[in-house]
Design a protein around this motif. Sequence first.
Motif, mmCIF file in Angstrom:
data_model
loop_
_atom_site.group_PDB
_atom_site.id
_atom_site.type_symbol
_atom_site.label_atom_id
_atom_site.label_comp_id
_atom_site.label_asym_id
_atom_site.label_seq_id
_atom_site.Cartn_x
_atom_site.Cartn_y
_atom_site.Cartn_z
ATOM 1 N N TYR A 124 10.246 -9.256 -3.734
ATOM 2 C CA TYR A 124 9.935 -9.575 -5.392
ATOM 3 C C TYR A 124 8.544 -9.947 -5.810
ATOM 4 C CZ TYR A 124 14.976 -10.001 -6.932
ATOM 5 O OH TYR A 124 16.512 -9.148 -6.551
ATOM 6 N N GLN A 125 7.705 -10.570 -4.867
ATOM 7 C CA GLN A 125 6.425 -10.871 -4.796
ATOM 8 C C GLN A 125 5.450 -9.365 -4.416
ATOM 9 O OE1 GLN A 125 5.452 -13.438 -2.163
ATOM 10 N NE2 GLN A 125 5.807 -15.078 -3.332
ATOM 11 N N GLY A 126 5.990 -8.057 -3.708
ATOM 12 C CA GLY A 126 5.604 -6.895 -3.822
ATOM 13 C C GLY A 126 5.573 -6.587 -4.953
ATOM 14 N N LEU A 127 7.428 -6.654 -5.974
ATOM 15 C CA LEU A 127 6.904 -5.792 -6.739
ATOM 16 C C LEU A 127 5.856 -7.019 -8.117
ATOM 17 C CD1 LEU A 127 8.891 -4.403 -8.994
ATOM 18 C CD2 LEU A 127 9.799 -6.707 -10.041
ATOM 19 N N PHE A 128 5.100 -7.589 -8.230
ATOM 20 C CA PHE A 128 4.029 -7.816 -8.919
ATOM 21 C C PHE A 128 3.121 -7.747 -8.467
ATOM 22 C CE2 PHE A 128 7.030 -11.439 -10.217
ATOM 23 C CZ PHE A 128 6.289 -11.720 -11.460
ATOM 24 N N GLY A 129 2.910 -7.464 -6.972
ATOM 25 C CA GLY A 129 1.884 -6.474 -6.267
ATOM 26 C C GLY A 129 1.647 -5.469 -6.987
ATOM 27 N N GLY A 130 3.075 -4.355 -6.237
ATOM 28 C CA GLY A 130 2.660 -3.623 -7.334
ATOM 29 C C GLY A 130 2.549 -3.107 -8.790
ATOM 30 N N VAL A 131 3.086 -4.000 -10.022
ATOM 31 C CA VAL A 131 2.208 -3.628 -11.161
ATOM 32 C C VAL A 131 0.961 -3.973 -11.193
ATOM 33 C CG1 VAL A 131 2.140 -5.810 -12.956
ATOM 34 C CG2 VAL A 131 4.356 -4.649 -12.218
ATOM 35 N N PHE A 132 -0.044 -5.249 -10.878
ATOM 36 C CA PHE A 132 -0.876 -5.010 -10.384
ATOM 37 C C PHE A 132 -2.116 -3.747 -9.947
ATOM 38 C CE2 PHE A 132 -5.224 -7.024 -8.553
ATOM 39 C CZ PHE A 132 -5.339 -7.335 -9.526
ATOM 40 N N GLY A 133 -1.263 -3.633 -9.010
ATOM 41 C CA GLY A 133 -2.310 -2.163 -8.599
ATOM 42 C C GLY A 133 -2.368 -1.000 -9.601
ATOM 43 N N LEU A 134 -0.245 -0.586 -10.129
ATOM 44 C CA LEU A 134 -0.464 -0.151 -10.690
ATOM 45 C C LEU A 134 -1.444 0.091 -12.242
ATOM 46 C CD1 LEU A 134 3.067 1.035 -10.650
ATOM 47 C CD2 LEU A 134 1.755 2.539 -9.737
ATOM 48 N N SER A 135 -1.797 -1.376 -12.569
ATOM 49 C CA SER A 135 -3.062 -1.420 -13.686
ATOM 50 C C SER A 135 -3.958 -0.962 -13.383
ATOM 51 C CB SER A 135 -2.143 -3.301 -14.224
ATOM 52 O OG SER A 135 -3.215 -2.953 -13.188
ATOM 53 N N SER A 136 -4.672 -0.363 -12.061
ATOM 54 C CA SER A 136 -5.510 -0.463 -11.803
ATOM 55 C C SER A 136 -5.662 1.016 -12.172
ATOM 56 C CB SER A 136 -6.217 -0.598 -10.475
ATOM 57 O OG SER A 136 -5.996 -1.875 -9.819
ATOM 58 N N VAL A 137 -4.459 1.676 -11.928
ATOM 59 C CA VAL A 137 -4.514 3.145 -12.469
ATOM 60 C C VAL A 137 -4.688 3.639 -13.728
ATOM 61 C CG1 VAL A 137 -3.350 5.308 -11.503
ATOM 62 C CG2 VAL A 137 -3.570 3.445 -9.933
ATOM 63 N N VAL A 138 -3.811 2.527 -14.357
ATOM 64 C CA VAL A 138 -2.909 2.816 -15.901
ATOM 65 C C VAL A 138 -4.809 2.502 -16.787
ATOM 66 C CG1 VAL A 138 -1.714 2.545 -17.655
ATOM 67 C CG2 VAL A 138 -0.828 2.994 -15.149
ATOM 68 N N GLY A 139 -5.258 0.974 -16.520
ATOM 69 C CA GLY A 139 -6.037 0.419 -17.094
ATOM 70 C C GLY A 139 -7.218 1.865 -17.678
ATOM 71 N N ALA A 179 1.730 1.283 -2.853
ATOM 72 C CA ALA A 179 3.058 1.427 -1.612
ATOM 73 C C ALA A 179 2.963 0.415 -0.143
ATOM 74 C CB ALA A 179 2.255 2.583 -0.894
ATOM 75 N N GLY A 180 1.855 -0.193 0.281
ATOM 76 C CA GLY A 180 1.660 -0.882 0.870
ATOM 77 C C GLY A 180 2.169 -2.028 1.006
ATOM 78 N N MET A 215 -6.233 3.606 3.981
ATOM 79 C CA MET A 215 -6.993 2.011 4.046
ATOM 80 C C MET A 215 -5.898 1.824 3.001
ATOM 81 S SD MET A 215 -11.236 1.628 2.995
ATOM 82 C CE MET A 215 -10.729 1.998 1.363
ATOM 83 N N GLY A 216 -5.352 2.071 1.966
ATOM 84 C CA GLY A 216 -4.778 0.880 0.705
ATOM 85 C C GLY A 216 -3.347 0.602 1.772
ATOM 86 N N LEU A 217 -2.705 1.818 2.380
ATOM 87 C CA LEU A 217 -1.679 1.278 2.657
ATOM 88 C C LEU A 217 -2.046 -0.190 4.598
ATOM 89 C CD1 LEU A 217 -0.545 4.331 3.966
ATOM 90 C CD2 LEU A 217 0.606 3.356 2.663
ATOM 91 N N GLY A 218 -3.582 -0.484 4.923
ATOM 92 C CA GLY A 218 -3.396 -2.019 4.818
ATOM 93 C C GLY A 218 -3.313 -2.983 4.825
ATOM 94 N N MET A 219 -4.512 -2.503 3.227
ATOM 95 C CA MET A 219 -4.867 -3.476 2.000
ATOM 96 C C MET A 219 -3.132 -4.051 1.543
ATOM 97 S SD MET A 219 -7.889 -2.480 0.795
ATOM 98 C CE MET A 219 -9.439 -1.550 1.245
ATOM 99 N N GLY A 220 -2.868 -3.185 1.131
ATOM 100 C CA GLY A 220 -1.426 -3.835 0.608
ATOM 101 C C GLY A 220 -0.452 -4.854 0.921
ATOM 102 N N PRO A 221 -0.337 -4.912 2.195
ATOM 103 C CA PRO A 221 0.546 -6.476 2.538
ATOM 104 C C PRO A 221 0.063 -7.544 2.257
ATOM 105 C CG PRO A 221 1.229 -4.071 3.893
ATOM 106 C CD PRO A 221 -0.760 -3.994 3.089
ATOM 107 N N THR A 222 -1.446 -7.278 2.415
ATOM 108 C CA THR A 222 -2.471 -8.569 2.520
ATOM 109 C C THR A 222 -1.520 -9.216 0.809
ATOM 110 O OG1 THR A 222 -4.316 -7.917 1.826
ATOM 111 C CG2 THR A 222 -3.835 -7.599 4.016
#
Length: 533
Positions: free
Chosen positions: A143-158, A331-332, A384-391
């Motif tokens: 679920y925290q990954g879901l929140f992080g995914g929303v934050f990341g996608l906002s960087s694309v959609v924004g 994705a990460g 690079m993104g795949l390495g950053m995502g899990p953090t």
Amino acid sequence: MAPPNDAPFTFSRSEKVFTLLGALLGMLLAALDQTIVATAGPAIQDDLSIPASLYSWITTSYLVASTVMVPLWGKMSDQFGRRKILVTGILVFLAGSFLCGAAWGTVPLILFRAVQGLGSAALFTSAFAVVADLFPPAERGKYQGLFGGVFGLSSVVGPLVGGFITDTFGWHWVFFINLPVGVVALAVIFLRMPALRRPRTAPPKWDLAGVACLVVAVVPLLLALSLGRSHTAPGEAGFSWGSWQVLGLFAVSLVGAVLFVLVEAQADEPLLDLRLFQEKTFALGNATVFVIGAVFLSAFTFLPLFMVNVVGLSATRSGLTIMPLTLGVVAGNVLSGQLASRLGRYKVLMLGALVLLCVGFAVMGFTLSPDSTQATVTAKMVLMGLGMGPTIPLYTLAIQNAVPPRQIGVATSTTTFFRQLGSTVGVALAGVVFASALSHPMQTRTEQEASGTPAEVRSHLGVGMPGVSGEGGEAPVASQGLRMDRATKEAFTQATSSVYRVAIWVTLVALVLTALLPERPLRRGPMPPPPME
């Protein structure tokens, strides 16, 4: 629905769904706003005639207010309940949004952006704390990954939404659009979200001295990092790093930090319980979050400059080309959260992500060239993104797993605070590295490429554009212009590569800290965590 002491909350399925949806909408508000406003920035500057010296304060005021408020909102959410703080944060954010949309000048806009920042801090902090209230640690990751995914996608959609709204309706609506989204979020929260508040045996006490010391420690630090410059151009806001203004701000910040530690050690109910740092997972986890934050934002900040000045893209397209990096982060983020929930472990995922991130930085730092194309850079960005995502989710998960449920809000806000602080420090230091690596090679190579040409031709070549005519004829000048353009590309390549090479060493520090991090198995049942030593 308040559990006694440190017992977990219990909810129905519908309550969980509505609570998650309300927190997600709140986080979406704050996350989208950052990228949408950045896209509308040039239109805002043009319409309000904002001077170059004040333009950066549209972002700086938001950042300073948000960072300072994160620990305060976290503490208050533990005292008064997540729902009250989430609702209050949304209301403050919406008030700031309306005022920004109605702003009539530069100074009011800067002040109203600070109001937005005050509210946004509650939205980010509450989102991750709510997940901790709803689910045991073994289930939180996904679920925290879901929140992080929303934050990341906002960087694309924004950027896309921001450009459309600005071009179609005007820049005022990049702020007004928050109002209907906020109303929907409030409706969902009031409809079914429980209070998420634990009973207290005594009324809460306000640590006003701690708040004051925190403000003195953080605000001057962020201002110094925002205003510090390696070189200052005429009309640009800022001072050199060795100036008395910047050094004075650092000194005030240091005094504030010392006073904050002394006050918190004596407070009956401190803003930040320093005893939490006796827990090794909490201390090392936050130290690692700070270090990772220092390279996280830097990876995004300087890449568009490379895409414009070396690859040759327009400013708009350069922003969109970061999309693969963002999607890699998403994705990460989501994948690591799912794996942590399935395995019941997080440390091996942390170490694997940091190794991948080191490889990504190494590839960027040692393979970028003046001949790089958009396609080749894109592949490197995904790595690079795949390495950053899990953090993003894993360290929050580990820290929450190490503290009692009654202190989840403080623990979560502390992690967010250190991440934001690390990002601010990292971008400032990366800016120094970039500017230093760029200025000397640019000047040296320009002099080398222009040597031996007539003086009047050299004066034209200062702009580095091919096809400028001169006494030597158009063809020789065009040839020199192409050589100058090559020199510019080489200089920007070296500067960008330097940022990523430094990031390798910073990531290695994070890797060492993570290796020292104790791992507690993620709890799958409703048992509270063991008492802290």
